[in-house]
Design a protein around this motif. Structure first.
Motif, PDB file in Angstrom:
ATOM      1  N   HIS A 153      29.373  70.960 -20.060  1.00  0.00           N
ATOM      2  CA  HIS A 153      27.931  71.167 -20.227  1.00  0.00           C
ATOM      3  C   HIS A 153      27.555  71.139 -21.707  1.00  0.00           C
ATOM      4  O   HIS A 153      26.593  70.473 -22.098  1.00  0.00           O
ATOM      5  N   ALA A 154      28.294  71.866 -22.544  1.00  0.00           N
ATOM      6  CA  ALA A 154      27.988  71.918 -23.978  1.00  0.00           C
ATOM      7  C   ALA A 154      28.115  70.539 -24.619  1.00  0.00           C
ATOM      8  O   ALA A 154      27.266  70.141 -25.426  1.00  0.00           O
ATOM      9  N   ALA A 155      29.145  69.802 -24.255  1.00  0.00           N
ATOM     10  CA  ALA A 155      29.323  68.458 -24.806  1.00  0.00           C
ATOM     11  C   ALA A 155      28.169  67.548 -24.389  1.00  0.00           C
ATOM     12  O   ALA A 155      27.655  66.761 -25.198  1.00  0.00           O
ATOM     13  N   GLY A 156      27.741  67.668 -23.135  1.00  0.00           N
ATOM     14  CA  GLY A 156      26.610  66.871 -22.657  1.00  0.00           C
ATOM     15  C   GLY A 156      25.323  67.213 -23.373  1.00  0.00           C
ATOM     16  O   GLY A 156      24.532  66.338 -23.728  1.00  0.00           O
TER      17      GLY A 156
ATOM     18  N   MET B 290      21.085  65.873 -27.303  1.00  0.00           N
ATOM     19  CA  MET B 290      20.300  66.305 -28.458  1.00  0.00           C
ATOM     20  C   MET B 290      20.630  65.516 -29.728  1.00  0.00           C
ATOM     21  O   MET B 290      20.059  65.764 -30.778  1.00  0.00           O
ATOM     22  N   LEU B 291      21.604  64.596 -29.622  1.00  0.00           N
ATOM     23  CA  LEU B 291      22.064  63.818 -30.776  1.00  0.00           C
ATOM     24  C   LEU B 291      22.600  64.708 -31.887  1.00  0.00           C
ATOM     25  O   LEU B 291      22.393  64.460 -33.078  1.00  0.00           O
ATOM     26  N   VAL B 292      23.326  65.760 -31.496  1.00  0.00           N
ATOM     27  CA  VAL B 292      23.961  66.666 -32.447  1.00  0.00           C
ATOM     28  C   VAL B 292      25.276  66.034 -32.889  1.00  0.00           C
ATOM     29  O   VAL B 292      26.040  65.525 -32.071  1.00  0.00           O
ATOM     30  N   THR B 293      25.545  66.078 -34.189  1.00  0.00           N
ATOM     31  CA  THR B 293      26.767  65.468 -34.720  1.00  0.00           C
ATOM     32  C   THR B 293      27.938  66.444 -34.617  1.00  0.00           C
ATOM     33  O   THR B 293      27.753  67.662 -34.531  1.00  0.00           O
TER      34      THR B 293
ATOM     35  N   LEU C  83      24.812  77.633 -31.158  1.00  0.00           N
ATOM     36  CA  LEU C  83      25.853  77.500 -30.145  1.00  0.00           C
ATOM     37  C   LEU C  83      25.972  78.817 -29.396  1.00  0.00           C
ATOM     38  O   LEU C  83      26.054  79.882 -30.016  1.00  0.00           O
ATOM     39  N   ALA C  84      25.982  78.754 -28.080  1.00  0.00           N
ATOM     40  CA  ALA C  84      26.213  79.935 -27.245  1.00  0.00           C
ATOM     41  C   ALA C  84      27.692  79.952 -26.888  1.00  0.00           C
ATOM     42  O   ALA C  84      28.199  78.996 -26.296  1.00  0.00           O
ATOM     43  N   LEU C  85      28.378  81.016 -27.300  1.00  0.00           N
ATOM     44  CA  LEU C  85      29.812  81.116 -27.075  1.00  0.00           C
ATOM     45  C   LEU C  85      30.157  82.297 -26.189  1.00  0.00           C
ATOM     46  O   LEU C  85      29.486  83.334 -26.223  1.00  0.00           O
ATOM     47  N   LYS C  86      31.203  82.133 -25.423  1.00  0.00           N
ATOM     48  CA  LYS C  86      31.836  83.235 -24.694  1.00  0.00           C
ATOM     49  C   LYS C  86      33.281  83.232 -25.145  1.00  0.00           C
ATOM     50  O   LYS C  86      34.051  82.358 -24.751  1.00  0.00           O
ATOM     51  N   GLY C  87      33.598  84.145 -26.052  1.00  0.00           N
ATOM     52  CA  GLY C  87      34.919  84.115 -26.680  1.00  0.00           C
ATOM     53  C   GLY C  87      35.035  82.856 -27.521  1.00  0.00           C
ATOM     54  O   GLY C  87      34.201  82.602 -28.386  1.00  0.00           O
ATOM     55  N   ASP C  88      36.036  82.045 -27.245  1.00  0.00           N
ATOM     56  CA  ASP C  88      36.259  80.796 -27.984  1.00  0.00           C
ATOM     57  C   ASP C  88      35.635  79.582 -27.297  1.00  0.00           C
ATOM     58  O   ASP C  88      35.782  78.462 -27.769  1.00  0.00           O
ATOM     59  N   MET C  89      34.974  79.794 -26.164  1.00  0.00           N
ATOM     60  CA  MET C  89      34.395  78.689 -25.399  1.00  0.00           C
ATOM     61  C   MET C  89      32.929  78.482 -25.780  1.00  0.00           C
ATOM     62  O   MET C  89      32.114  79.400 -25.661  1.00  0.00           O
ATOM     63  N   VAL C  90      32.593  77.275 -26.233  1.00  0.00           N
ATOM     64  CA  VAL C  90      31.200  76.927 -26.501  1.00  0.00           C
ATOM     65  C   VAL C  90      30.578  76.580 -25.155  1.00  0.00           C
ATOM     66  O   VAL C  90      30.925  75.578 -24.538  1.00  0.00           O
ATOM     67  N   MET C  91      29.662  77.452 -24.704  1.00  0.00           N
ATOM     68  CA  MET C  91      29.053  77.284 -23.384  1.00  0.00           C
ATOM     69  C   MET C  91      27.857  76.344 -23.408  1.00  0.00           C
ATOM     70  O   MET C  91      27.585  75.656 -22.440  1.00  0.00           O
ATOM     71  N   SER C  92      27.117  76.350 -24.538  1.00  0.00           N
ATOM     72  CA  SER C  92      25.931  75.507 -24.611  1.00  0.00           C
ATOM     73  C   SER C  92      25.562  75.243 -26.062  1.00  0.00           C
ATOM     74  O   SER C  92      25.943  75.990 -26.961  1.00  0.00           O
TER      75      SER C  92
END
Length: 90
Positions: free
Chosen positions: A11-14, A19-22, A56-65
């Motif tokens: 989801h975060a990668a998508g 959003m055209l984030v680099t 970036l929304a993170l849960k621990g080391d996981m970037v969720m969004s």
């Protein structure tokens, strides 16, 4: 993408692609954020890291969004998704 111990959900990668984030913007938010704060809406160990135009929304080391840092930039879909995610996490 893996930066140190951080990794992104599909989801975060998508979101980043939409959003055209680099990669550099994501890396900066992870390793040199301008602002970091806890985010209890998503449960334990959740945080927000902000840098430049993104958050970036993170849960621990996981970037969720990946989100726009300023809510004025959010689309209706962004707002609906944030509400849905918060309700699912509750």
């Amino acid at each position: 993408m893996n930066v140190g111990n951080f990794y992104m959900t599909k989801h975060a990668a998508g979101r980043a692609l939409d959003m055209l984030v680099t990669v550099e913007e994501i890396r900066t938010a992870l390793v040199r954020p301008e602002v970091v704060y806890g985010q209890s809406n998503y449960g334990d160990r959740c945080s927000i890291r902000q840098a430049g135009r993104i958050a970036l929304a993170l849960k621990g080391d996981m970037v969720m969004s990946v989100l726009y840092r300023k809510t004025e930039q959010w689309s209706r879909d962004d707002i609906a998704m944030a509400i849905r995610d918060a309700m699912e996490a509750a």
